[in-house]
Design a protein around this motif. Structure first.
Motif, PDB file in Angstrom:
ATOM      1  N   SER A 244      25.012   8.698   7.663  1.00  0.00           N
ATOM      2  CA  SER A 244      25.359   8.473   6.258  1.00  0.00           C
ATOM      3  C   SER A 244      26.370   7.347   6.136  1.00  0.00           C
ATOM      4  CB  SER A 244      25.936   9.749   5.642  1.00  0.00           C
ATOM      5  OG  SER A 244      24.972  10.760   5.590  1.00  0.00           O
ATOM      6  N   GLY A 245      27.308   7.303   7.076  1.00  0.00           N
ATOM      7  CA  GLY A 245      28.329   6.264   7.044  1.00  0.00           C
ATOM      8  C   GLY A 245      27.734   4.879   7.189  1.00  0.00           C
ATOM      9  N   VAL A 246      26.857   4.726   8.141  1.00  0.00           N
ATOM     10  CA  VAL A 246      26.304   3.389   8.368  1.00  0.00           C
ATOM     11  C   VAL A 246      25.360   2.996   7.236  1.00  0.00           C
ATOM     12  CG1 VAL A 246      24.321   4.055   9.783  1.00  0.00           C
ATOM     13  CG2 VAL A 246      25.474   1.865  10.197  1.00  0.00           C
ATOM     14  N   GLU A 247      24.759   3.989   6.583  1.00  0.00           N
ATOM     15  CA  GLU A 247      23.927   3.669   5.414  1.00  0.00           C
ATOM     16  C   GLU A 247      24.804   3.235   4.230  1.00  0.00           C
ATOM     17  OE1 GLU A 247      20.836   3.357   5.649  1.00  0.00           O
ATOM     18  OE2 GLU A 247      19.865   3.675   3.710  1.00  0.00           O
ATOM     19  N   LEU A 248      25.984   3.842   4.113  1.00  0.00           N
ATOM     20  CA  LEU A 248      26.917   3.370   3.088  1.00  0.00           C
ATOM     21  C   LEU A 248      27.228   1.890   3.310  1.00  0.00           C
ATOM     22  CD1 LEU A 248      29.336   6.425   2.874  1.00  0.00           C
ATOM     23  CD2 LEU A 248      28.040   5.437   0.955  1.00  0.00           C
ATOM     24  N   ILE A 249      27.395   1.517   4.578  1.00  0.00           N
ATOM     25  CA  ILE A 249      27.665   0.104   4.861  1.00  0.00           C
ATOM     26  C   ILE A 249      26.482  -0.761   4.422  1.00  0.00           C
ATOM     27  CG2 ILE A 249      28.029  -1.569   6.716  1.00  0.00           C
ATOM     28  CD1 ILE A 249      29.745   0.582   8.100  1.00  0.00           C
ATOM     29  N   ARG A 250      25.251  -0.331   4.754  1.00  0.00           N
ATOM     30  CA  ARG A 250      24.077  -1.116   4.336  1.00  0.00           C
ATOM     31  C   ARG A 250      24.073  -1.325   2.825  1.00  0.00           C
ATOM     32  NH1 ARG A 250      18.339  -0.647   2.825  1.00  0.00           N
ATOM     33  NH2 ARG A 250      18.386   1.629   2.709  1.00  0.00           N
ATOM     34  N   LEU A 251      24.401  -0.282   2.091  1.00  0.00           N
ATOM     35  CA  LEU A 251      24.344  -0.384   0.633  1.00  0.00           C
ATOM     36  C   LEU A 251      25.512  -1.184   0.078  1.00  0.00           C
ATOM     37  CD1 LEU A 251      23.291   3.305  -0.166  1.00  0.00           C
ATOM     38  CD2 LEU A 251      21.816   1.306   0.110  1.00  0.00           C
ATOM     39  N   LEU A 252      26.691  -0.978   0.655  1.00  0.00           N
ATOM     40  CA  LEU A 252      27.891  -1.579   0.051  1.00  0.00           C
ATOM     41  C   LEU A 252      28.070  -3.045   0.412  1.00  0.00           C
ATOM     42  CD1 LEU A 252      30.317   1.460   0.395  1.00  0.00           C
ATOM     43  CD2 LEU A 252      29.274   0.567  -1.716  1.00  0.00           C
ATOM     44  N   VAL A 253      27.569  -3.489   1.564  1.00  0.00           N
ATOM     45  CA  VAL A 253      27.753  -4.917   1.882  1.00  0.00           C
ATOM     46  C   VAL A 253      27.030  -5.818   0.885  1.00  0.00           C
ATOM     47  CG1 VAL A 253      28.247  -4.670   4.359  1.00  0.00           C
ATOM     48  CG2 VAL A 253      25.868  -4.910   3.608  1.00  0.00           C
ATOM     49  N   LYS A 254      26.010  -5.310   0.209  1.00  0.00           N
ATOM     50  CA  LYS A 254      25.314  -6.124  -0.797  1.00  0.00           C
ATOM     51  C   LYS A 254      25.696  -5.724  -2.216  1.00  0.00           C
ATOM     52  CE  LYS A 254      22.968  -8.202   2.400  1.00  0.00           C
ATOM     53  NZ  LYS A 254      23.583  -9.423   2.938  1.00  0.00           N
ATOM     54  N   HIS A 255      26.584  -4.761  -2.356  1.00  0.00           N
ATOM     55  CA  HIS A 255      26.960  -4.299  -3.703  1.00  0.00           C
ATOM     56  C   HIS A 255      27.848  -5.366  -4.348  1.00  0.00           C
ATOM     57  CE1 HIS A 255      28.734  -1.894  -6.895  1.00  0.00           C
ATOM     58  NE2 HIS A 255      27.840  -0.939  -6.641  1.00  0.00           N
ATOM     59  N   PRO A 256      27.468  -5.814  -5.533  1.00  0.00           N
ATOM     60  CA  PRO A 256      28.182  -6.965  -6.119  1.00  0.00           C
ATOM     61  C   PRO A 256      29.625  -6.675  -6.510  1.00  0.00           C
ATOM     62  CG  PRO A 256      26.605  -6.041  -7.681  1.00  0.00           C
ATOM     63  CD  PRO A 256      26.353  -5.362  -6.375  1.00  0.00           C
ATOM     64  N   GLU A 257      29.970  -5.385  -6.645  1.00  0.00           N
ATOM     65  CA  GLU A 257      31.325  -5.072  -7.109  1.00  0.00           C
ATOM     66  C   GLU A 257      32.184  -4.432  -6.012  1.00  0.00           C
ATOM     67  OE1 GLU A 257      32.208  -6.022 -10.043  1.00  0.00           O
ATOM     68  OE2 GLU A 257      30.191  -6.574 -10.735  1.00  0.00           O
ATOM     69  N   ALA A 258      31.595  -4.172  -4.873  1.00  0.00           N
ATOM     70  CA  ALA A 258      32.339  -3.434  -3.846  1.00  0.00           C
ATOM     71  C   ALA A 258      32.730  -4.329  -2.682  1.00  0.00           C
ATOM     72  CB  ALA A 258      31.499  -2.264  -3.333  1.00  0.00           C
ATOM     73  N   ASN A 259      33.839  -3.996  -2.092  1.00  0.00           N
ATOM     74  CA  ASN A 259      34.359  -4.737  -0.943  1.00  0.00           C
ATOM     75  C   ASN A 259      34.881  -3.721   0.071  1.00  0.00           C
ATOM     76  OD1 ASN A 259      35.514  -6.696   0.713  1.00  0.00           O
ATOM     77  ND2 ASN A 259      37.502  -6.448  -0.322  1.00  0.00           N
ATOM     78  N   ILE A 260      34.225  -3.618   1.203  1.00  0.00           N
ATOM     79  CA  ILE A 260      34.666  -2.639   2.198  1.00  0.00           C
ATOM     80  C   ILE A 260      35.915  -3.184   2.888  1.00  0.00           C
ATOM     81  CG2 ILE A 260      34.031  -1.327   4.263  1.00  0.00           C
ATOM     82  CD1 ILE A 260      31.103  -1.768   3.505  1.00  0.00           C
ATOM     83  N   VAL A 261      37.020  -2.477   2.730  1.00  0.00           N
ATOM     84  CA  VAL A 261      38.263  -2.976   3.327  1.00  0.00           C
ATOM     85  C   VAL A 261      38.570  -2.353   4.676  1.00  0.00           C
ATOM     86  CG1 VAL A 261      39.362  -3.688   1.188  1.00  0.00           C
ATOM     87  CG2 VAL A 261      39.605  -1.314   1.981  1.00  0.00           C
ATOM     88  N   ALA A 262      38.022  -1.168   4.935  1.00  0.00           N
ATOM     89  CA  ALA A 262      38.285  -0.556   6.239  1.00  0.00           C
ATOM     90  C   ALA A 262      37.279   0.542   6.517  1.00  0.00           C
ATOM     91  CB  ALA A 262      39.704   0.010   6.294  1.00  0.00           C
ATOM     92  N   VAL A 263      36.988   0.696   7.820  1.00  0.00           N
ATOM     93  CA  VAL A 263      36.101   1.771   8.264  1.00  0.00           C
ATOM     94  C   VAL A 263      36.834   2.599   9.310  1.00  0.00           C
ATOM     95  CG1 VAL A 263      33.879   0.730   7.713  1.00  0.00           C
ATOM     96  CG2 VAL A 263      35.010   0.110   9.848  1.00  0.00           C
ATOM     97  N   TYR A 264      36.717   3.911   9.180  1.00  0.00           N
ATOM     98  CA  TYR A 264      37.492   4.829  10.013  1.00  0.00           C
ATOM     99  C   TYR A 264      36.589   5.753  10.818  1.00  0.00           C
ATOM    100  CZ  TYR A 264      41.311   3.283   7.053  1.00  0.00           C
ATOM    101  OH  TYR A 264      42.228   2.511   6.409  1.00  0.00           O
ATOM    102  N   SER A 265      37.004   5.986  12.049  1.00  0.00           N
ATOM    103  CA  SER A 265      36.319   6.973  12.881  1.00  0.00           C
ATOM    104  C   SER A 265      37.265   7.361  13.989  1.00  0.00           C
ATOM    105  CB  SER A 265      35.042   6.376  13.475  1.00  0.00           C
ATOM    106  OG  SER A 265      34.603   7.164  14.559  1.00  0.00           O
ATOM    107  N   ASN A 266      37.607   8.629  14.043  1.00  0.00           N
ATOM    108  CA  ASN A 266      38.504   9.047  15.128  1.00  0.00           C
ATOM    109  C   ASN A 266      37.829   8.955  16.498  1.00  0.00           C
ATOM    110  OD1 ASN A 266      40.676   9.433  13.502  1.00  0.00           O
ATOM    111  ND2 ASN A 266      40.479  11.680  13.383  1.00  0.00           N
ATOM    112  N   SER A 267      36.527   9.244  16.530  1.00  0.00           N
ATOM    113  CA  SER A 267      35.862   9.288  17.839  1.00  0.00           C
ATOM    114  C   SER A 267      35.558   7.898  18.387  1.00  0.00           C
ATOM    115  CB  SER A 267      34.575  10.107  17.744  1.00  0.00           C
ATOM    116  OG  SER A 267      33.667   9.474  16.858  1.00  0.00           O
TER     117      SER A 267
END
Lengths: 344, 344, 344, 344
Positions: free
Chosen positions: B12-35
């Motif tokens: 689900s996380g990586v799919e969010l990235i697929r969707l958000l990198v092309k989203h005209p209003e969104a800017n991914i500022v950080a991605v988190y994963s403890n593992s």
């Protein structure tokens, strides 16, 4: 025993060859196919190279009556209805793997198949070949109607419960999932790899011709009234059927009663494996004649959910047909059928 | 809008990235994963090479509250229940893609998930994000509980019928089929290719944690009493859910009334496509945010059978999450989500 | 730009629709199919419901010349050779996705395809559309021959090495693996799910029509003598091509030289991703226009092994066709093509 | 014959059980697994319900020496090297299905496997079990090194040509494709369904441990110098290996000479089926011990391309191991192995 096979080039036909070439009492004397006559089996199916290399010939009922002790008919629906009257004569035993002799009347057949089958007098001679439930009648018949793939898994799931009056026969919902061999070998958009792979879908909702076969047999073998919602689905795999059957338990029925019904029904039945509480995978019966059955009683909803898996080409077609042949010739039921599932 | 993603390395996380990198209003500022902290996304997912190459860091709620306008949580269940109390502060909008905030009480969650979630006061703040049915509440919330994959397809199938009082809420049976992405990216025998491929099986019969989510939402949004048998199945494919829902029609209900209920419910809803009488394939919504719905009224049994397909990773997870984000920020619902299904 | 598509119902045609409906500069004005004329696109492809619902009409070259700025031809081989002479007139730009205009002479075409194509004067006007290697010529042409799927991956793998004279052009062996979309949508035994699934096989060994396309282009673009063994294989998946190319390194050539050749060739090329030492999976470019390339120098045998993956329907057909359209109209190469791969 | 199996819970181990439970001369007396000791086989593999239900115990070499006439070792590499010295005593015949005794020296093993195996004196006692080429030595040994899956298909493809001096041994390129069972049953990201399905990729390019096994055996059995490029690929299917082998024909060698070499080599070999000019599918040997071989002479490039398919779990592991057991005990080679491929 001399065996002929009509419709040897379909998936059920070629599976009959796989089973019969190793059957210790059977000898395939001829294979018939009107569409592929003149070819050898290994031209049509190279995996049979060095194993079974007879040529296919056009269907010849007179020759079959002379040469064979038993004939399997593995044609599409609508054909054996015409052939059987020409074959039922003298000693020949006929095992029809198609659907033409399963329903009680020509009218019921026509309603669900949209085709014609044989006249009532022939349908009346047919015995329904659900081996575990009808062995006595099977042993005595010369015309066997081999069960459909979906009905086999469904009936083995529900008959014990209905017979013991543990479920409401009008509450039954059967959600069935099948591999693509169930659609046959004919090329069509619906069986194109790219259209099926990486997808699942339902088909023939409320219209599938196995519905009346299920209802009729449940009723005949238990005397109970039933009404069944049956929904088949196409799964991206070659072999296998999983039926998920839902029924409302009668008031007060316990898990123990359900378990007892299954145990009693399948005591001494070599091809039914009871796995209460499990989640059988179709792969766990792949290439074998087993039907694995699991059940789950849901106290919250008052329903029992029965899971059954078969290899649709074996227990759902060719395997049960050979099992019935064994019964019809007085052989042990398991003769030539003790295949361990190919896993994984 | 500055966006952070917690649990970016799951499907689900990586799919969010697929969707958000092309989203005209969104800017991914950080991605988190403890593992996987310390790795770049393209090390974990080489398909992101040249597309999204940020490094993963350990979860830091303080930093997220400062840097982000919205945070998506796409962790396994049992984690966001702990994180959300640290995030719910100030302007930050939290979209929880896990199941921790979907059920009404901590007790109900514990009963079905076998884990702990947040305290009642936090659950009470969460709005259930079934976009087509709850848009007003979604627009106003800072804590969104994104629906489960199975509930999304099921609820979209049943809500119109229940709302219009066309079906008996205690007769509902949902037989659901999912691709393997639904099981997450963790390696286990249950997701091993050879154990899943060329097979189908049921799992968690009468025990799946999406059951109370379905029942609770049907009840909340329609006021009707319901009791649902829900059975999930694992299908050998990556993406896709098909739900086959059965319900008994109330006396006298017609096909036209059923059709009208669906039309009215989804008028103007861009991601629901009504296909009466069809057999939708999961492949037909692959990679897109659509839910395709078909229905079949069976006069013989008095039941309606509703078929719904979604891409479980999109409309069943990341896609609906972005759709909800759009609503929460006052954007058109479809912003960044108008993907044509990848077919075949 | 007004766009027409001939052969819109094949897999390349419908992928062109997926790409062009979101292309910011393109407008599909008509879709043509002689076999399906009269139907709407969503009847033929239900996944296009609500997205693209135009009706198909019979091919009409006169109308196309009037209405369109560009026409894509995505027919089986042997058809565009007849159509192009009727289309090449005035301003219309023709992009032929079939193989009819790729080979240098009608004789060579006839030898490998067993069919007729257009006369030499038309072949002479065609520019070969390997976007990364032929952009200048592409920009200036009105007749574009879009590369084959296998040649695209193969040429992108070998051109840098051959151009820099690092390999022996007569030592080249290309072992290629393709998903089933490469076989088209026509139903046949060879594309039947059960015959393809859970199996792999080679086909057209030493006879595949992409062999001369590969040899001719390697020679034209580098001036080197080449002789290529090319073996295609059918893999049980929908999309994707992996080419494994083997070549003997010239005496003394180092890994660094190989790396430099690739870096130089693809500097600034947005759709080629270099991944030295990696094992790219076809899934990692699924649904996208990328070609991922990895190479492995084997000192033990003196060979270089180059791995390249593309989505055969995108970079191997419709995607590269749109990339070429962009070049032909002076747009940035990536316009409308920046799809993140759909993973997994 | 009393048989023990060490490592019975891997895919090769469980396939040995499938083959041996029906073997007319074999009796499985014990199954060993350190990781699953205490469980019954049907707990680990439910498809064995009612078929083979013994419990697994910890490996006990002393007990095996007493109870068994033969022991199969089907462990991951690096284990049998330690076990065999404890087993090689008295009458016990040891059949090692792992790779530990295939290479000529401990150093060579260490170089390619990155692990330790047994000392030279033990390696020297091992006979390489390529049944069709080494039967005399196999009959006389007590320590059998069963060939690897890839080497089996490759060697059967190339030995006839190299023995008759028809090809250049330094020109050999083997491009191999395997189903996922080859990776074993351990859960890992690399065998996760979603990562493998709908994709193909190469792995261990120029580094695979089967490379020296192929080279060493080609050299030992023909005396020719060889140098082989070997590239394995992972295919989204459970069972099956296809090897595509390329070699430059010596000057003047004809198709007839190639055909004669194959005919002579495999005359009277029951498990090799020659299919000149064909395109064998892995599915055509599914579940059987056959190796189907086809060859194509390409006059244009002067190369021969040899295609060979096996079921990697049968002829590539357990089946050939049983074939070797038959030879070691003086039984007909085919005893218990005459399975018709399960098709489709």
């Amino acid at each position: 025993m001399n065996i002929s096979i009509i419709g040897a080039t379909g998936y059920s036909g070629v599976e009959l060859i796989r089973l019969l070439v190793k059957h210790p009492e059977a000898n395939i004397v001829a294979v018939y196919s009107n569409s592929q006559a003149g070819k050898t089996m290994q031209e049509v199916y190279p995996h049979l190279t060095h194993i079974f290399t007879d040529s296919l010939t056009k269907i010849d009922c007179g020759r079959i009556r002379k040469e064979a002790d038993a004939v399997f008919i593995a044609t599409p629906s609508g054909i054996s209805g015409q052939l059987v009257p020409q074959l039922l004569d003298g000693k020949l035993k006929v095992i029809d793997v198609s659907g033409d002799f399963r329903l009680a009347t020509p009218e019921l057949y026509n309603k669900w198949y949209g085709k014609q089958t044989a006249a009532q007098e022939y349908l009346d001679q047919a015995v329904y070949g659900l081996s575990e439930w009808n062995a006595d009648a099977i042993r005595g018949t010369k015309l066997l109607a081999n069960p459909g793939c979906y009905p086999t898994a469904t009936l083995l799931s529900l008959l014990p419960l209905l017979k013991e009056d543990l479920i409401d026969g009008t509450s039954i919902i059967v959600d069935a999932k099948s591999g693509v061999t169930g659609a046959g070998r004919s090329a069509s958009l619906g069986t194109h790899f790219c259209e099926v792979n990486e997808s699942i879908s339902a088909y023939k909702v409320a219209k599938h011709q196995h519905t009346p076969e299920i209802e009729q047999t449940l009723n005949h073998l238990t005397g109970k009234e039933v009404l069944v919602s049956f929904t088949p689905h196409l799964v991206p795999m070659n072999r296998g059927i999983l039926t998920t059957s839902y029924a409302t338990l009668k008031e007060g029925v316990t898990n123990e009663q359900v378990a007892a019904a299954f145990s009693e029904a399948y005591e001494g039945k070599p091809f039914v494996r009871l796995r209460p509480g499990a989640y059988p995978k179709t792969k766990e019966v792949y290439g074998s004649n087993y039907c694995d059955i699991a059940w789950h009683v849901d106290d919250r909803t008052g329903r029992v959910i029965v899971l059954a898996v078969i290899d649709n080409v074996v227990k759902g077609a060719a395997g049960q047909a050979v099992q019935n042949m064994n019964l019809m010739f007085g052989l042990p039921e398991t003769t030539g059928l003790e295949f361990t599932p190919v896993y994984p």
